[in-house]
Design a protein around this motif. Structure first.
Motif, PDB file in Angstrom:
ATOM      1  N   GLY A  85      88.081  46.880  70.440  1.00  0.00           N
ATOM      2  CA  GLY A  85      89.170  46.278  70.029  1.00  0.00           C
ATOM      3  C   GLY A  85      89.810  45.303  71.116  1.00  0.00           C
ATOM      4  O   GLY A  85      90.428  44.385  70.624  1.00  0.00           O
ATOM      5  N   GLU A  86      89.488  45.910  72.223  1.00  0.00           N
ATOM      6  CA  GLU A  86      90.305  44.793  73.409  1.00  0.00           C
ATOM      7  C   GLU A  86      89.196  43.467  73.298  1.00  0.00           C
ATOM      8  O   GLU A  86      89.946  42.223  73.579  1.00  0.00           O
ATOM      9  CB  GLU A  86      90.170  45.401  74.751  1.00  0.00           C
ATOM     10  CG  GLU A  86      90.867  46.749  74.883  1.00  0.00           C
ATOM     11  CD  GLU A  86      90.899  47.127  76.268  1.00  0.00           C
ATOM     12  OE1 GLU A  86      90.032  46.861  77.140  1.00  0.00           O
ATOM     13  OE2 GLU A  86      91.294  48.164  76.619  1.00  0.00           O
ATOM     14  N   CYS A  87      88.169  43.758  73.253  1.00  0.00           N
ATOM     15  CA  CYS A  87      87.206  42.279  73.251  1.00  0.00           C
ATOM     16  C   CYS A  87      87.518  41.347  71.968  1.00  0.00           C
ATOM     17  O   CYS A  87      87.784  40.167  72.175  1.00  0.00           O
ATOM     18  CB  CYS A  87      85.790  42.756  73.205  1.00  0.00           C
ATOM     19  SG  CYS A  87      84.662  41.369  73.245  1.00  0.00           S
ATOM     20  N   ASP A  88      87.856  42.087  70.793  1.00  0.00           N
ATOM     21  CA  ASP A  88      88.055  41.284  69.743  1.00  0.00           C
ATOM     22  C   ASP A  88      89.344  40.619  69.709  1.00  0.00           C
ATOM     23  O   ASP A  88      89.502  39.503  69.338  1.00  0.00           O
ATOM     24  CB  ASP A  88      87.935  42.317  68.290  1.00  0.00           C
ATOM     25  CG  ASP A  88      86.423  42.913  68.103  1.00  0.00           C
ATOM     26  OD1 ASP A  88      85.360  42.153  68.438  1.00  0.00           O
ATOM     27  OD2 ASP A  88      86.286  43.743  67.389  1.00  0.00           O
ATOM     28  N   MET A  89      90.329  41.482  70.203  1.00  0.00           N
ATOM     29  CA  MET A  89      91.649  40.743  70.336  1.00  0.00           C
ATOM     30  C   MET A  89      91.516  39.559  71.462  1.00  0.00           C
ATOM     31  O   MET A  89      92.246  38.555  71.094  1.00  0.00           O
ATOM     32  CB  MET A  89      92.647  41.720  70.727  1.00  0.00           C
ATOM     33  CG  MET A  89      94.097  41.169  70.827  1.00  0.00           C
ATOM     34  SD  MET A  89      95.269  42.802  71.118  1.00  0.00           S
ATOM     35  CE  MET A  89      95.095  43.650  69.640  1.00  0.00           C
ATOM     36  N   ALA A  90      90.971  39.679  72.508  1.00  0.00           N
ATOM     37  CA  ALA A  90      90.570  38.633  73.419  1.00  0.00           C
ATOM     38  C   ALA A  90      90.146  37.538  72.725  1.00  0.00           C
ATOM     39  O   ALA A  90      90.417  36.286  72.930  1.00  0.00           O
ATOM     40  CB  ALA A  90      89.771  39.173  74.551  1.00  0.00           C
ATOM     41  N   ALA A  91      88.952  37.719  71.941  1.00  0.00           N
ATOM     42  CA  ALA A  91      88.437  36.565  71.234  1.00  0.00           C
ATOM     43  C   ALA A  91      89.202  36.000  70.218  1.00  0.00           C
ATOM     44  O   ALA A  91      89.440  34.611  70.153  1.00  0.00           O
ATOM     45  CB  ALA A  91      87.076  37.135  70.575  1.00  0.00           C
ATOM     46  N   GLN A  92      90.084  36.601  69.596  1.00  0.00           N
ATOM     47  CA  GLN A  92      91.158  35.939  68.758  1.00  0.00           C
ATOM     48  C   GLN A  92      91.991  35.116  69.364  1.00  0.00           C
ATOM     49  O   GLN A  92      92.387  34.214  69.038  1.00  0.00           O
ATOM     50  CB  GLN A  92      91.773  36.993  67.886  1.00  0.00           C
ATOM     51  CG  GLN A  92      90.922  37.741  66.912  1.00  0.00           C
ATOM     52  CD  GLN A  92      91.475  38.919  66.438  1.00  0.00           C
ATOM     53  OE1 GLN A  92      92.833  39.172  66.551  1.00  0.00           O
ATOM     54  NE2 GLN A  92      90.596  40.121  65.705  1.00  0.00           N
ATOM     55  N   ARG A  93      92.636  35.790  70.500  1.00  0.00           N
ATOM     56  CA  ARG A  93      93.494  34.831  71.242  1.00  0.00           C
ATOM     57  C   ARG A  93      92.721  33.657  71.685  1.00  0.00           C
ATOM     58  O   ARG A  93      93.571  32.599  71.821  1.00  0.00           O
ATOM     59  CB  ARG A  93      94.075  35.861  72.446  1.00  0.00           C
ATOM     60  CG  ARG A  93      95.129  36.926  72.058  1.00  0.00           C
ATOM     61  CD  ARG A  93      95.406  37.567  73.345  1.00  0.00           C
ATOM     62  NE  ARG A  93      96.286  37.036  74.348  1.00  0.00           N
ATOM     63  CZ  ARG A  93      96.332  37.414  75.491  1.00  0.00           C
ATOM     64  NH1 ARG A  93      95.972  38.628  75.757  1.00  0.00           N
ATOM     65  NH2 ARG A  93      96.995  36.462  76.321  1.00  0.00           N
ATOM     66  N   LEU A  94      91.815  33.740  72.305  1.00  0.00           N
ATOM     67  CA  LEU A  94      91.068  32.611  72.886  1.00  0.00           C
ATOM     68  C   LEU A  94      90.702  31.666  71.937  1.00  0.00           C
ATOM     69  O   LEU A  94      90.895  30.454  72.118  1.00  0.00           O
ATOM     70  CB  LEU A  94      89.707  33.027  73.448  1.00  0.00           C
ATOM     71  CG  LEU A  94      89.301  32.039  74.588  1.00  0.00           C
ATOM     72  CD1 LEU A  94      90.070  31.931  75.822  1.00  0.00           C
ATOM     73  CD2 LEU A  94      87.732  32.481  75.155  1.00  0.00           C
ATOM     74  N   ALA A  95      90.157  31.957  70.680  1.00  0.00           N
ATOM     75  CA  ALA A  95      90.076  30.924  69.601  1.00  0.00           C
ATOM     76  C   ALA A  95      91.274  30.354  69.315  1.00  0.00           C
ATOM     77  O   ALA A  95      91.270  29.128  68.659  1.00  0.00           O
ATOM     78  CB  ALA A  95      89.375  31.718  68.210  1.00  0.00           C
ATOM     79  N   ALA A  96      92.556  30.986  69.290  1.00  0.00           N
ATOM     80  CA  ALA A  96      93.786  30.257  68.843  1.00  0.00           C
ATOM     81  C   ALA A  96      94.155  29.335  69.749  1.00  0.00           C
ATOM     82  O   ALA A  96      94.689  28.279  69.787  1.00  0.00           O
ATOM     83  CB  ALA A  96      94.685  31.250  68.655  1.00  0.00           C
ATOM     84  N   SER A  97      94.016  29.658  71.353  1.00  0.00           N
ATOM     85  CA  SER A  97      94.376  28.618  72.235  1.00  0.00           C
ATOM     86  C   SER A  97      93.419  27.772  72.748  1.00  0.00           C
ATOM     87  O   SER A  97      93.855  26.606  73.152  1.00  0.00           O
ATOM     88  CB  SER A  97      94.543  29.598  73.665  1.00  0.00           C
ATOM     89  OG  SER A  97      93.580  30.264  74.242  1.00  0.00           O
TER      90      SER A  97
END
Length: 283
Positions: free
Chosen positions: A259-271
């Motif tokens: 879950g931490e990894c997926d959330m990090a990927a989402q944040r990075l894709a947005a930024s």
């Protein structure tokens, strides 16, 4: 045999890479911890009247499909060694999902995948060590990519030994590349020649990895400053380890939970929507 044959070229990462010395032959003595992600390029093959290679996928345009491609070279080498009666002509398709010249073993992973595919369907008696000895000279990382399992590599990276104390299977990982190619040779050539000490492995995994390093990171950043941006962005996502892989420019981040990894990927894709990224777990 008429059905399609399939194999994956698993993405490689260097959890640490210590450069110890330059060798007279132009290569370098290194100590590196290899690990592999459960995703990568995809190979498909069918028996045909003549060998062929077709490349598709996001990064297909960066590769030649001619005889200089490592996939084609591996097939030719295995046929020369074992004969056309055992290794038939194959029509091969490669879906290139991994960026090229990215420090994650794309070409070596594809070569190893071709070797494993031929071994699985036509040469089942050949073990990993024998396969690596035969096709490994085509590239320093190919031997590690044959097994695609966590291991310690020394020499030029092809002398391998298991590291069972590094129980990393299932660790969530995020790979990020700023979409800039970094050629391996110039980065090794730019290494400053300073031996900063050996790589150790031990029971305290995190302490060992924190103490380790990638000696190619500094020369890689000099040629590709975007690597610093990637590492900074990954550090803000709070992984327990973030580092550049190989000679760059791909960097990785390890997390405790998917879950931490997926959330990090989402944040990075947005930024940073322009960056390439891939999530998975270590094999």
């Amino acid at each position: 045999m008429t059905e399609a044959m399939n194999e994956t070229g698993w993405a490689k990462i260097n959890l640490a890479l210590h450069v110890r010395a330059r060798r007279p032959d132009g290569y370098h003595e290194i100590e590196t911890l290899f690990a592999f992600v459960d995703g990568g390029d995809e190979l498909r093959a069918e028996i045909a009247d003549a060998d062929s290679l077709v490349i598709d996928g996001e990064f297909a345009g960066a590769l030649s499909a001619g005889g200089d491609n490592l996939v084609s070279q591996v097939l030719t080498l295995l046929r020369e060694r074992y004969g056309a009666d055992r290794v038939p002509r194959l029509a091969v398709s490669l879906t290139k999902k991994l960026p090229v010249a990215a420090g994650i073993g794309g070409g070596s992973a594809d070569a190893a995948a071709m070797a494993r595919l031929v071994r699985r369907y036509f040469l089942p008696e050949i073990g990993d060590a024998a396969l690596a000895r035969l096709v490994g000279p085509l590239g320093a990382d190919i031997a590690a990519c044959i097994a695609s399992a966590t291991c310690l590599g020394v020499g030029v990276g092809a002398e391998l030994s298991p590291v069972p104390e590094l129980a990393l299977a299932g660790t969530p990982v995020l790979l990020v590349n700023p979409r800039e190619a970094v050629a391996t040779g110039p980065i090794f050539a730019a290494w400053d020649g300073v031996d900063r000490g050996p790589l150790f492995t031990g029971a305290d995994l995190r302490a060992q990895l924190f103490a380790a390093r990638n000696d190619l990171q500094r020369p890689a950043i000099a040629g590709c400053p975007a690597i610093t941006d990637v590492l900074t962005a990954l550090g803000e996502l709070r992984p327990w380890l973030a580092r550049m892989s190989g000679s760059g420019a791909t960097c990785f981040a390890l997390f405790d939970a998917a879950g931490e990894c997926d959330m990090a990927a989402q944040r990075l894709a947005a930024s940073h929507p322009q960056w390439w990224q891939m999530t998975g777990v270590l094999r």
